[in-house]
Design a protein around this motif. Structure first.
Motif, short mmCIF file in Angstrom:
data_model
loop_
_atom_site.label_atom_id
_atom_site.label_comp_id
_atom_site.label_asym_id
_atom_site.label_seq_id
_atom_site.Cartn_x
_atom_site.Cartn_y
_atom_site.Cartn_z
N ASN A 77 6.93 -0.62 -7.54
CA ASN A 77 6.76 -1.07 -6.16
C ASN A 77 8.11 -1.02 -5.45
OD1 ASN A 77 3.99 -2.01 -6.64
ND2 ASN A 77 4.94 -3.72 -7.75
N VAL A 78 8.14 -0.45 -4.26
CA VAL A 78 9.34 -0.48 -3.43
C VAL A 78 8.96 -1.19 -2.14
CG1 VAL A 78 11.11 0.85 -2.24
CG2 VAL A 78 10.21 1.67 -4.43
N VAL A 79 9.59 -2.32 -1.88
CA VAL A 79 9.25 -3.15 -0.72
C VAL A 79 10.54 -3.51 0.00
CG1 VAL A 79 9.26 -5.23 -2.17
CG2 VAL A 79 8.11 -5.28 0.05
N ALA A 80 10.50 -3.48 1.33
CA ALA A 80 11.72 -3.70 2.12
C ALA A 80 11.45 -4.63 3.29
CB ALA A 80 12.26 -2.38 2.64
N LEU A 81 12.43 -5.45 3.60
CA LEU A 81 12.47 -6.19 4.86
C LEU A 81 13.56 -5.53 5.70
CD1 LEU A 81 11.54 -8.54 6.65
CD2 LEU A 81 13.29 -9.96 5.54
N VAL A 82 13.16 -4.94 6.84
CA VAL A 82 14.08 -4.17 7.67
C VAL A 82 14.09 -4.75 9.07
CG1 VAL A 82 14.62 -1.90 8.61
CG2 VAL A 82 13.66 -2.09 6.30
N ASP A 83 15.28 -5.11 9.54
CA ASP A 83 15.46 -5.67 10.88
C ASP A 83 16.22 -4.66 11.73
OD1 ASP A 83 15.48 -7.43 13.00
OD2 ASP A 83 17.17 -8.60 12.26
N LEU A 108 8.19 -6.31 7.33
CA LEU A 108 8.04 -6.19 5.89
C LEU A 108 7.29 -4.90 5.61
CD1 LEU A 108 8.52 -7.67 3.16
CD2 LEU A 108 6.19 -8.59 3.39
N LEU A 109 7.88 -4.03 4.78
CA LEU A 109 7.37 -2.68 4.58
C LEU A 109 7.17 -2.38 3.11
CD1 LEU A 109 9.94 -0.87 6.93
CD2 LEU A 109 7.68 -1.75 7.57
N GLN A 110 6.22 -1.48 2.84
CA GLN A 110 6.01 -0.98 1.49
C GLN A 110 6.13 0.54 1.51
OE1 GLN A 110 2.03 -1.15 0.00
NE2 GLN A 110 2.60 -0.73 -2.13
N LEU A 111 6.82 1.10 0.53
CA LEU A 111 6.92 2.54 0.38
C LEU A 111 5.75 3.02 -0.47
CD1 LEU A 111 8.66 5.09 0.91
CD2 LEU A 111 9.84 4.60 -1.24
N ASP A 112 4.91 3.88 0.12
CA ASP A 112 3.72 4.36 -0.60
C ASP A 112 3.24 5.65 0.05
OD1 ASP A 112 1.78 4.17 -2.62
OD2 ASP A 112 0.33 3.29 -1.23
#
Length: 649
Positions: A77-83, A108-112
């Motif tokens: 799982n690759v998950v990011a909080l990007v501002d 809040l994002l998920q790479l998929d």
């Protein structure tokens, strides 16, 4: 000093295209928020992306976009909080993240499926708060459980000052070292995770002893950079071992080596070589940090007891050790004062036996703690962790260092004792502890190739010298009595107490092949050569201005090996790469003599930015008058000089 090297106009912009992800820009509806994964994955890789800050959003968005090239696998799982910053702010992304429309809030994002997918929009939040970091860790772990966890912190870094500055709404705030520790430990506790398996600082200067000591309870392996990082700090191929369920150390090593491969590619582009030459990446074993803390506490205990007799040796070792972002402090901001910890210990000699034994034990403990390194030709002596060690002249900036949670106790006690001893020694008697027998230097040699001068120190003063320079004053940029160049001077060269300086009549200039514009340049010894800086004001074609430093790495023969342009418009607090656009101009800064020393002012001449822009050395015309001196300083920062007035032969 010899050579001419072209300055890249858009080296960093080109560099991020070396590993492109799928093209972005399309508006895609966000899928429903995913439920927590059934049964968990091998790895959950979290990214805390503080992009709502100065001049990083565009390049770091391209970095995040490159991750869409990673293979899809249910085990990762690759998950990011990007501002993101507001549109229209400097550095706002030129292209959105693949799969998303442009945005200015925190998501809040998920790479998929080869794109970034929105889970939810958090609105305007401050990413520089410990509770925001803690909340992200808890939510990411809850939604995406796994056997092992990694966290990347992405933004500007500042060593002992912490990092990850959110300068947007609702207000400027950054994660200090205590705030990072609080956010990490709170998030881990709330998530039921004992510890991150890997913590990666995708930021400048964060392979830092103070940071590693504070965060060791939160991470098994910590990776990052002792020096600056550029453009693509989180390289996609560095994450490839995740798909093979890599062990934590292998993943940490791969993140460092992936950035190294990116730098190797960047070195093939105009302006990219010095970024590779000054790389200093490392992986630190969190389980070994307690032993390093103990060893440095023991070293501090004996060193503090002897500080009045070893303060000069400490200052000399600090001056000789590898220093990071050196010369950028001259941009007018708060100084970094970061030196390589192991290189400092190596240079600390002529000390009592008990100090030497404790020094060697601390050096061995550091070697055990640093499990992997990547260095360049200008950082070969790096040992894996930088550390804060201010000079006596910078003591006024050190007060917040001793606040709870910043300085590890042992090293903090050592720094405090060194600064106090330096102050006391500077207050004894009057004037400097070092002085020349005459203010008039002797010309040892002068011909068309250059000039060598010498000053003689008073008897016994050589042992009190902690730093030495050669300074040349002449007319440049319309300024009389301007500091043209600062070079190293050589203590005890030609005899005990003799200080020699050598100059070849050349100044550092910016040139378009026809016109040359000089500015004050400062050079310091580094890795068998010299590292220099020339400061200038860059004016973009739109009229926006920023301060930049042109950094030059010279070989031991004085040839230019590489050139780098760094944005220091915020006083160097978060130095970053900059792209120079055709149609803009560069105006060098000149340091003019004044009653208080030297003050910076803009040259009366500018150079146009074009594809012919280069940095070079220009010999002054024969007959040009100049004053040249050798200058020494003592442990308290007091100085004395010996000078000669001459003409270029």
């Amino acid at each position: 000093m010899r050579g001419t090297t072209t300055i890249a106009l858009a080296a960093l912009a080109a560099a991020v295209l070396l590993a492109p992800g799928p093209a972005g820009g399309s508006t895609v509806a966000a899928p429903p928020a995913p439920a927590a994964a059934d049964g968990g994955a091998d790895w959950t890789f979290m990214i805390y992306g503080v992009l709502d800050t100065d001049n990083v959003a565009d390049v770091l968005t391209q970095d995040l976009a490159s991750l869409t090239s990673l293979p899809d696998t249910d085990s990762v799982n690759v998950v990011a909080l990007v501002d993101m910053p507001e549109q229209g702010e400097p550095g706002y992304p030129s292209q959105p993240l693949p799969g998303l429309a442009p945005f200015t809030t925190a998501k809040l994002l998920q790479l998929d499926d080869g794109r970034w997918n929105e889970i939810r929009d958090l609105g305007e939040i401050s990413m520089g708060r410990a509770d925001t970091l803690s909340d992200f860790i808890e939510e990411a772990a809850d939604r995406f459980p796994a056997d092992e966890y990694a966290l990347t912190l992405m933004d500007h870094g500042g060593g002992r000052y912490g990092g990850y500055w959110d300068t947007g709404a609702p207000g400027t705030q950054n994660l200090t070292i205590p705030a990072m520790r609080e956010g990490l430990l709170s998030g881990l506790q709330r998530s039921g995770i004992a510890r991150f398996d890997v913590l990666f600082h995708a930021a400048c200067l964060m392979s830092n002893y103070e940071t590693a000591s504070a965060l060791a309870p939160a991470a098994t392996y910590m990776a990052g950079s002792e020096e600056l990082m550029f453009a693509n700090p989180l390289a996609a191929d560095g994450m490839l071992p995740l798909a093979d369920d890599a062990d934590p150390q292998a993943l940490a090593d791969s993140l460092v080596d992936g950035y190294g491969r990116y730098l190797d590619q960047l070195a093939q582009q105009p302006g990219g070589q010095q970024i590779r030459d000054l790389a200093a990446m490392s992986v630190v074993d969190g389980d070994q940090m307690a032993l390093l803390d103990t060893a440095l506490q023991s070293f501090s205990d004996v060193a503090v007891a002897h500080m009045d007799e070893i303060a000069v040796q400490v200052a000399r070792a600090r001056s000789a050790a590898l220093e990071f972002v050196t010369s950028l402090d001259d941009s007018g901001g708060v100084p970094y004062d970061l030196v390589d910890l192991g290189d400092f210990l190596r240079h600390l000699t002529d000390v009592p036996d008990d100090v030497a034994v404790a020094r060697d034990a601390a050096y061995a403990a550091l070697g055990n703690a640093v499990s992997h390194q990547l260095t360049g030709v200008g950082t070969q002596q790096a040992t894996g962790l930088n550390v804060y060690l201010p000079t006596a002249a910078d003591a006024r900036y050190a007060q917040d260092y001793f606040e709870p949670g910043v300085a590890p106790q042992g090293w903090g006690d050592f720094v405090k004792a060194f600064l106090e001893s330096s102050r006391q020694q500077g207050g004894q008697g009057s004037g400097s502890a070092v002085g020349f027998t005459s203010q008039q230097a002797t010309v040892l040699q002068a011909d068309q190739s250059g000039i060598k001068i010498a000053g003689q120190l008073s008897s016994g003063d050589s042992s009190q010298v902690t730093d030495s320079q050669t300074q040349v004053v002449t007319r440049i940029g319309g300024v009389d009595d301007a500091l043209g160049v600062v070079l190293p001077a050589y203590l005890d060269a030609g005899g005990q107490g003799q200080v020699q300086g050598v100059w070849d009549y050349s100044l550092t200039v910016l040139t378009d092949g026809t016109k040359e514009v000089a500015g004050t340049s400062v050079y310091q010894a580094q890795a068998g050569g010299l590292l220099g800086s020339l400061f200038a004001q860059y004016t973009s074609p739109d009229g926006d201005t920023s301060d930049v430093a042109v950094r030059l790495l010279l070989s031991s023969e004085g040839d230019i090996q590489s050139v780098q342009v760094v944005d220091v418009s915020n006083g160097g607090a978060s130095a970053a790469g900059v792209s120079l656009e055709p149609g803009g101009t560069l105006t060098p800064y000149v340091y003019a003599a004044s009653f208080s020393g030297y003050t910076s002012q803009l040259s009366s001449q500018s150079i146009a930015v074009s594809d012919q822009l280069a940095v070079s050395f220009s010999r002054l015309p024969a007959g040009t008058p100049f004053t040249m001196g050798v200058v020494v300083a003592d442990v308290a920062g007091n100085s004395d000089g010996s000078y000669v007035t001459e003409q270029v032969r």
